[in-house]
Design a protein around this motif. Structure first.
Motif, short mmCIF file in Angstrom:
data_model
loop_
_atom_site.label_atom_id
_atom_site.label_comp_id
_atom_site.label_asym_id
_atom_site.label_seq_id
_atom_site.Cartn_x
_atom_site.Cartn_y
_atom_site.Cartn_z
N MET A 1 0.83 -1.20 0.00
CA MET A 1 0.00 0.00 0.00
C MET A 1 0.88 1.26 0.00
O MET A 1 1.95 1.28 0.58
N ARG A 2 0.37 2.25 -0.68
CA ARG A 2 1.05 3.55 -0.67
C ARG A 2 0.15 4.60 -0.04
O ARG A 2 -1.06 4.60 -0.28
N VAL A 3 0.75 5.48 0.73
CA VAL A 3 0.00 6.49 1.47
C VAL A 3 0.47 7.88 1.04
O VAL A 3 1.68 8.13 0.96
N ALA A 4 -0.48 8.77 0.75
CA ALA A 4 -0.13 10.16 0.48
C ALA A 4 -0.09 10.91 1.80
O ALA A 4 -1.04 10.86 2.58
N ILE A 5 1.03 11.59 2.06
CA ILE A 5 1.19 12.35 3.31
C ILE A 5 1.18 13.84 2.98
O ILE A 5 2.07 14.33 2.29
N VAL A 6 0.16 14.52 3.48
CA VAL A 6 0.02 15.95 3.18
C VAL A 6 -0.01 16.76 4.47
O VAL A 6 -0.45 16.27 5.51
N ALA A 7 0.47 18.00 4.39
CA ALA A 7 0.45 18.89 5.55
C ALA A 7 0.19 20.31 5.07
O ALA A 7 0.52 20.67 3.94
N ASP A 8 -0.40 21.12 5.95
CA ASP A 8 -0.56 22.55 5.69
C ASP A 8 -1.15 22.86 4.31
O ASP A 8 -0.57 23.57 3.50
N VAL A 9 -2.33 22.30 4.10
CA VAL A 9 -3.08 22.55 2.86
C VAL A 9 -3.53 24.01 2.80
O VAL A 9 -3.54 24.63 1.74
N HIS A 10 -3.92 24.55 3.95
CA HIS A 10 -4.25 25.97 4.07
C HIS A 10 -5.24 26.47 3.01
O HIS A 10 -5.01 27.51 2.36
N LEU A 20 -3.15 15.55 -5.04
CA LEU A 20 -3.96 14.32 -5.06
C LEU A 20 -3.93 13.67 -6.45
O LEU A 20 -3.93 12.45 -6.57
N HIS A 21 -3.88 14.49 -7.48
CA HIS A 21 -3.79 13.97 -8.84
C HIS A 21 -2.48 13.21 -9.02
O HIS A 21 -2.44 12.11 -9.57
N HIS A 22 -1.40 13.79 -8.54
CA HIS A 22 -0.10 13.14 -8.63
C HIS A 22 -0.09 11.86 -7.79
O HIS A 22 0.42 10.82 -8.23
N ALA A 23 -0.68 11.93 -6.61
CA ALA A 23 -0.72 10.76 -5.72
C ALA A 23 -1.50 9.62 -6.38
O ALA A 23 -1.13 8.45 -6.24
N GLY A 27 -0.36 5.69 -7.29
CA GLY A 27 -1.09 4.64 -6.58
C GLY A 27 -1.15 4.88 -5.08
O GLY A 27 -1.18 3.94 -4.29
N ALA A 28 -1.17 6.15 -4.71
CA ALA A 28 -1.08 6.49 -3.27
C ALA A 28 -2.34 7.16 -2.74
O ALA A 28 -2.26 7.97 -1.81
N LEU A 29 -3.48 6.83 -3.32
CA LEU A 29 -4.70 7.46 -2.81
C LEU A 29 -5.55 6.53 -1.95
O LEU A 29 -6.63 6.90 -1.50
N GLU A 30 -5.03 5.32 -1.73
CA GLU A 30 -5.78 4.38 -0.90
C GLU A 30 -5.91 4.95 0.52
O GLU A 30 -6.92 4.80 1.17
N GLN A 31 -4.83 5.59 0.97
CA GLN A 31 -4.87 6.25 2.27
C GLN A 31 -4.22 7.61 2.17
O GLN A 31 -3.19 7.77 1.52
N VAL A 32 -4.85 8.59 2.80
CA VAL A 32 -4.27 9.93 2.88
C VAL A 32 -4.10 10.27 4.36
O VAL A 32 -5.03 10.12 5.14
N TRP A 33 -2.89 10.66 4.73
CA TRP A 33 -2.63 11.12 6.09
C TRP A 33 -2.40 12.63 6.01
O TRP A 33 -1.60 13.10 5.20
N VAL A 205 5.11 10.47 -0.32
CA VAL A 205 4.44 9.17 -0.49
C VAL A 205 5.19 8.13 0.34
O VAL A 205 6.42 8.02 0.25
N TYR A 206 4.43 7.40 1.17
CA TYR A 206 4.99 6.29 1.95
C TYR A 206 4.57 4.99 1.29
O TYR A 206 3.39 4.79 1.02
N ASP A 207 5.56 4.14 1.02
CA ASP A 207 5.32 2.82 0.44
C ASP A 207 5.59 1.78 1.53
O ASP A 207 6.75 1.63 1.95
N ASP A 208 4.56 1.10 1.99
CA ASP A 208 4.74 0.22 3.16
C ASP A 208 5.30 -1.15 2.79
O ASP A 208 5.53 -1.98 3.68
N GLU A 209 5.50 -1.41 1.49
CA GLU A 209 6.16 -2.66 1.10
C GLU A 209 7.65 -2.42 0.84
O GLU A 209 8.51 -3.12 1.35
N ALA A 210 7.94 -1.39 0.05
CA ALA A 210 9.35 -1.04 -0.21
C ALA A 210 9.97 -0.37 1.02
O ALA A 210 11.19 -0.26 1.13
N LEU A 211 9.12 0.08 1.97
CA LEU A 211 9.55 0.82 3.16
C LEU A 211 10.35 2.07 2.79
O LEU A 211 11.46 2.30 3.28
N THR A 212 9.76 2.84 1.89
CA THR A 212 10.40 4.08 1.48
C THR A 212 9.45 5.25 1.67
O THR A 212 8.23 5.08 1.68
#
Ligand code: ZN
Length: 246
Positions: A1-10, A20-23, A27-33, A205-212
């Motif tokens: 799974m890949r996670v999009a990590i966003v901060a300070d959208v303001h 979000l389009h890039h995410a 393949g990183a829209l399954e979860q957004v933090w 983007v966090y990739d929980d399989e590649a751990l990157t």
């Protein structure tokens, strides 16, 4: 799974949409933090809230989110931020206020702890110095943590052999790093109001399989956001700074 990590959208819808389009392409829209400050400064608080809720974002609140619903006085805000905060407060529907009110300051997601500022003072402490990083790491119970608030991408690596207890690295566009045994603090930079001199939206983007974790910078239609801010009568400096990335 890949996670999009966003901060300070303001409240910057154009920047959030670009991210979000890039995410989605990654393949990183399954979860957004989301690390807080969804609203404040920009012209689209409600559409930004709606979009993040649509993706079921796991979100902690920032100082601007809390101030916008009257739970934090704006005495410590600079005058422009206080004006934008009052404007934002008038835009929010009761349901949106309730959503912001119910956000929890510190959230754990697997190996990560999510907080807006620092684990010492979650809403408003800026994590930019080794001293603050140390105080934060002392309270960090997971291997990794994610923070926002400074709007500057940053990686902190705990290092007990160094006199300051950690090493700090600025993260550039395309920087990827592997998660390992060292405890880390990661700031993905700001989506809607970057402050490192690069006006492009930042996220990770966090990739929980590649751990990157990979940091990205994205162009977005800054002029469109600025035109909306002019129409809303928001302070001039807040409009100008988007072009400067300051
Ligand atoms: Zn912020």
């Amino acid at each position: 799974m890949r996670v999009a990590i966003v901060a300070d959208v303001h409240s910057n819808l154009e920047a959030l949409e670009a991210v979000l389009h890039h995410a989605e392409g990654e393949g990183a829209l399954e979860q957004v933090w989301c690390l807080g400050d969804i609203v404040g400064y920009g012209p689209d608080p409600s559409p930004c809230l709606a979009l993040l809720r649509q993706y079921g974002a796991v979100c902690v609140p920032g100082n601007h989110d809390v101030a916008a619903i009257g739970l934090l006085p704006t005495d410590d805000f600079n005058p422009d931020a206080a004006v934008a905060n009052a404007w934002t407060a008038r835009q929010l529907a009761p349901d949106e206020r309730l959503y912001l009110e119910n956000l929890v300051h510190v959230i754990r997601q697997g190996d990560f702890t999510l907080v807006h500022g620092s684990l010492r003072w979650p809403i408003w402490e800026y994590l930019y110095s080794p001293e603050v990083a140390q105080a934060h790491l002392q309270r960090q119970e997971t291997p990794f943590s994610l923070v926002g608030h400074t709007h500057v991408p940053l990686l902190v690596v705990e290092d007990e052999r160094s006199p300051e207890g950690c090493q700090m690295y600025y993260l550039e566009d395309g920087t990827a790093f592997k998660l390992g045994d060292q405890r880390l603090i990661i700031n993905p930079g700001g989506v809607g109001q970057p402050r490192d001199g690069d006006p492009r939206a930042a996220y990770a983007v966090y990739d929980d399989e590649a751990l990157t974790i990979t940091l990205y910078r994205l162009e977005y239609d800054i002029a469109a956001t600025q035109q909306k801010m002019v129409a809303a009568g928001l302070p001039r400096w807040l409009i100008r700074r988007l072009s400067l990335g300051r």
